[in-house]
Design a protein around this motif. Structure first.
Motif, PDB file in Angstrom:
ATOM      1  N   TRP A  73       0.826  -1.217   0.000  1.00  0.00           N
ATOM      2  CA  TRP A  73       0.000   0.000   0.000  1.00  0.00           C
ATOM      3  C   TRP A  73       0.856   1.261   0.000  1.00  0.00           C
ATOM      4  O   TRP A  73       1.850   1.370   0.715  1.00  0.00           O
ATOM      5  CB  TRP A  73      -0.916   0.000   1.213  1.00  0.00           C
ATOM      6  CG  TRP A  73      -1.939   1.103   1.185  1.00  0.00           C
ATOM      7  CD1 TRP A  73      -1.924   2.258   1.907  1.00  0.00           C
ATOM      8  CD2 TRP A  73      -3.113   1.146   0.377  1.00  0.00           C
ATOM      9  NE1 TRP A  73      -3.031   3.015   1.604  1.00  0.00           N
ATOM     10  CE2 TRP A  73      -3.778   2.363   0.659  1.00  0.00           C
ATOM     11  CE3 TRP A  73      -3.671   0.276  -0.554  1.00  0.00           C
ATOM     12  CZ2 TRP A  73      -4.974   2.718   0.045  1.00  0.00           C
ATOM     13  CZ3 TRP A  73      -4.863   0.631  -1.170  1.00  0.00           C
ATOM     14  CH2 TRP A  73      -5.499   1.836  -0.867  1.00  0.00           C
ATOM     15  N   ALA A 129      -2.418   0.201  -4.167  1.00  0.00           N
ATOM     16  CA  ALA A 129      -1.388  -0.807  -3.931  1.00  0.00           C
ATOM     17  C   ALA A 129      -0.455  -0.797  -5.137  1.00  0.00           C
ATOM     18  O   ALA A 129      -0.916  -0.845  -6.282  1.00  0.00           O
ATOM     19  CB  ALA A 129      -2.008  -2.184  -3.757  1.00  0.00           C
ATOM     20  N   THR A 157      -6.572  -0.691  -6.638  1.00  0.00           N
ATOM     21  CA  THR A 157      -7.145  -0.266  -5.361  1.00  0.00           C
ATOM     22  C   THR A 157      -8.655  -0.473  -5.376  1.00  0.00           C
ATOM     23  O   THR A 157      -9.283  -0.472  -6.441  1.00  0.00           O
ATOM     24  CB  THR A 157      -6.835   1.225  -5.105  1.00  0.00           C
ATOM     25  OG1 THR A 157      -7.127   1.540  -3.746  1.00  0.00           O
ATOM     26  CG2 THR A 157      -7.640   2.140  -6.001  1.00  0.00           C
ATOM     27  N   LEU A 173      -5.644   1.762   6.145  1.00  0.00           N
ATOM     28  CA  LEU A 173      -4.492   1.204   5.443  1.00  0.00           C
ATOM     29  C   LEU A 173      -3.267   2.099   5.615  1.00  0.00           C
ATOM     30  O   LEU A 173      -2.155   1.629   5.873  1.00  0.00           O
ATOM     31  CB  LEU A 173      -4.815   1.029   3.961  1.00  0.00           C
ATOM     32  CG  LEU A 173      -5.780  -0.110   3.618  1.00  0.00           C
ATOM     33  CD1 LEU A 173      -6.303   0.037   2.189  1.00  0.00           C
ATOM     34  CD2 LEU A 173      -5.106  -1.463   3.800  1.00  0.00           C
TER      35      LEU A 173
END
Length: 295
Positions: free
Chosen positions: A73, A80, A88, A150
């Motif tokens: 990420w 990503a 993504t 994330l």
């Protein structure tokens, strides 16, 4: 192409992740089994456009798979970085996987001092009218919170608190080789139902290094397109995703292959500060991001 600064920060993100990847996946869908609704309550929940959550039940979360993905990420672009290019979760994915609305008014406001008084004022002791809830973009809120979670883990947070169910199902939809045989579902059902009971795997930290372009299903929802109530075009513009006190940038132009389009060299992400309101504030994101929200 990302600027040198963006490339450097992306590399830094990966180095930070390698230093500390033993974070917790803070999600347990077992509690959904206890969510027993009678006919009256089902009718109320249906008004919110969130009724699909009622039947999701227990999803087996593959923590190794998610850790491997999070290792790729990049918080600069909210994508990503894979060997085959950037990918993504997008609003269009979220709609098909969870079937909750991704368009509508942003879920934001001024943080109340007294949450109980706030709930009583707007919903009452036993809410009977939830029609107002259906006007909000709950899906956009979910995606904003996923992006932020994330990025926080990349910054060495010890908890991943975004929707692990959403992220895991997105991986299976786009890279089905990482899952096993899906459950057959009807056309009206959220795609999450296909992947509820996938086996957990081990030693997946290099899995996403081995992904080839032939393993990727760029558009997994094509068989649903004729009956879909949300067009891809409605989710194909740069914007902000709002989740109460969180604002995240949404950049679909970086993953055009997921929309059936040719991917050109993406322009660099806009320079912006990842912000979050903490404490009590007299204004909300509606005031601060009025221009972005209106667009």
């Amino acid at each position: 192409m990302a600027s040198n600064g963006a490339v450097y920060e992306a590399r830094s993100d990966r180095m930070n992740y390698k230093k500390k990847n033993n974070f917790r996946i803070n999600e347990s869908t077992k509690t959904l089994v206890k969510w027993e609704l009678d006919i009256r309550l089902v009718a109320l929940v249906e008004k919110t456009n969130l009724i699909s959550w009622k039947d999701i039940g227990v999803t087996h979360i593959d923590c190794s798979l998610l850790r491997a993905f999070i290792g790729k990420w990049c918080k600069v672009t909210n994508t990503a970085r894979l060997t085959i290019g950037e990918m993504t979760p997008m609003l269009y994915d979220l709609w098909h996987i969870l079937r909750i609305p991704v368009t509508g008014e942003p879920v934001t406001g001024i943080r109340p001092k007294d949450y109980m008084a706030f709930i009583m004022e707007y919903l009452g002791d036993c809410p009977n009218d939830l029609d107002e809830a259906r006007k909000y973009a709950w899906g956009a809120t979910t995606l904003a919170f996923l992006y932020r979670s994330l990025s926080k883990v990349v910054d060495e947070d010890t908890y991943f608190s975004g929707s692990a169910t959403l992220l895991q199902c997105w991986i299976y939809e786009h890279i089905p080789a990482l899952g096993s045989k899906p459950t057959t579902i009807t056309i009206e059902m959220p795609k999450v139902y296909k992947w509820k009971k996938q086996p957990r795997r081990k030693d997946l930290l290099t899995t996403f290094d081995d992904i080839s372009i032939n393993m990727v299903t760029w558009q997994p929802y094509e068989e649903y397109s004729l009956r879909d109530t949300l067009s891809k075009e409605n989710t194909l513009c740069r914007s902000h995703l709002i989740c109460f006190n969180i604002a995240e940038f949404y950049m679909p132009d970086r993953v055009l292959r997921q929309f059936g389009m040719m991917q050109a060299i993406p322009i660099g992400p806009l320079k912006w500060d990842r912000r979050v309101k903490v404490g009590l504030h007299p204004t909300s994101w509606i005031d601060e991001l009025s221009a972005e929200i209106s667009n």
